[in-house]
Design an enzyme around this catalytic site. Structure first.
Site, PDB file in Angstrom:
ATOM      1  N   GLY A  95       0.818  -1.215   0.000  1.00 38.86           N
ATOM      2  CA  GLY A  95       0.000   0.000   0.000  1.00 38.86           C
ATOM      3  C   GLY A  95       0.853   1.267   0.000  1.00 38.86           C
ATOM      4  N   ASP A  97       0.234   4.015   1.344  1.00 35.97           N
ATOM      5  CA  ASP A  97       0.312   4.630   2.681  1.00 35.97           C
ATOM      6  C   ASP A  97       1.418   3.974   3.513  1.00 35.97           C
ATOM      7  OD1 ASP A  97      -1.147   2.219   2.863  1.00 35.97           O
ATOM      8  OD2 ASP A  97      -2.515   2.986   4.391  1.00 35.97           O
ATOM      9  N   THR A 124      -7.882   2.042   9.909  1.00 35.77           N
ATOM     10  CA  THR A 124      -8.967   1.115   9.591  1.00 35.77           C
ATOM     11  C   THR A 124      -8.423  -0.313   9.655  1.00 35.77           C
ATOM     12  OG1 THR A 124      -9.764   2.821   8.095  1.00 35.77           O
ATOM     13  CG2 THR A 124     -10.732   0.614   7.875  1.00 35.77           C
TER      14      THR A 124
END
Ligand SMILES: Nc1ncnc2c1ncn2[C@@H]1O[C@H](COP(=O)(O)OP(=O)(O)OP(=O)(O)O)[C@@H](O)[C@H]1O
Ligand SMILES: CC(C)(CO)[C@@H](O)C(=O)NCCC(=O)O
Length: 241
Positions: A95, A97, A124
């Site tokens: 990812g 991020d 999350t």
């Protein structure tokens, strides 16, 4: 009026979009389409010249954001030079991020101390990534605090409320049994790595970091790590392909 010389930084996560411009920062929900931006951010977008964005959401969220400041230069962090940070992970899937969070650790010099770094981003999802210097050796992904509860709410008949302050102790109620299991799971994962890598530095960030940090010995709580990483990407990585 915003200072146009510095870029607006945006982190489009699975629950929230977090943004920062100098000393100003905020968040709004990323899951409601059309996106409902706070007034302050709309005003910033009217004048801003550069936006630096990292996203883990589908392209349509990104596209909608782009329409909100059509005259701005948008710089999307999705390529990461291996000369600056390499990885043993499946880099096609890692990812953005996570890359940017790790660049935050690089920006703060945490990767230059000689100790391995364990980077926990509690959003999350919780991601736990291990760095040896500027090399990512792998990581773990598990449900974040809210999703941990939501999955049990969905699949069982338990009534559940998320306690604000989970702990590492055994639970003495249903809510704390679930909440404390989440804290203990992350602590146990960190302890596993620490046993193999004495001297490991632990960094905690993300929306639920403050719930975890007190339970992880010597953990560094760095709430703005993703923005440190985005600033670093903008200065040092963007131009390298
Ligand atoms: N104001 C808030 N309202 C509700 N939940 C919050 C709030 N602030 C933090 N949280 C907690 O933070 C979690 C989301 O963290 P964060 O904002 O880092 O996620 P995200 O960036 O959207 O997710 P990810 O990075 O994993 O895609 C929520 O699941 C919730 O438990
Ligand atoms: C794991 C999340 C959801 C954390 O935000 C994100 O980094 C993501 O969608 N990653 C893609 C899969 C991976 O990193 O292996």
């Amino acid at each position: 009026m915003s200072d146009q010389s510095e870029p607006l930084l945006m982190d489009v996560g699975n629950t929230y979009v977090h943004w920062a411009l100098g000393e100003r920062f905020g968040q709004f929900l990323s899951r409601h389409m059309p996106l409902e931006l706070p007034v302050e951010l709309n005003e910033i977008l009217e004048n801003i010249k550069d936006v630096v964005l990292v996203s883990v959401r589908r392209a349509n969220v990104q596209e909608e954001l782009l329409t909100l400041a059509p005259t701005a230069q948008w710089h999307i962090a999705h390529t990461f030079p291996r000369s600056i940070l390499s990885s043993d992970y499946d880099t096609e899937r890692l990812g953005s991020d996570r890359w940017v969070g790790m660049l935050g650790a690089v920006a703060l010099g945490l990767t230059e101390t000689g100790s391995a770094v364990c980077l926990i981003d509690a959003g999350t999802a919780v991601t736990i990534d291990m760095l040896r210097g500027r090399h990512h050796i792998g990581g773990w992904i598990m449900p974040g605090y809210r999703v941990w509860f939501d999955s049990l709410l969905k699949e069982t008949d338990m009534g559940l409320d998320r306690p604000d302050s989970p702990a590492r102790a055994l639970g003495a109620s249903t809510n704390h049994a679930v909440a404390n299991a989440w804290v203990s799971a992350v602590c146990a994962m960190v302890a596993l790595r620490k046993a193999e890598m004495p001297g490991l530095s632990v960094v905690v960030t993300g929306g639920d970091a403050s719930r975890l940090a007190p339970w992880i010995p010597d953990a560094l709580y760095i709430p703005d790590l993703i923005f440190q990483g985005l600033g670093f990407w903008n200065q040092h990585c963007k131009a390298i392909v």
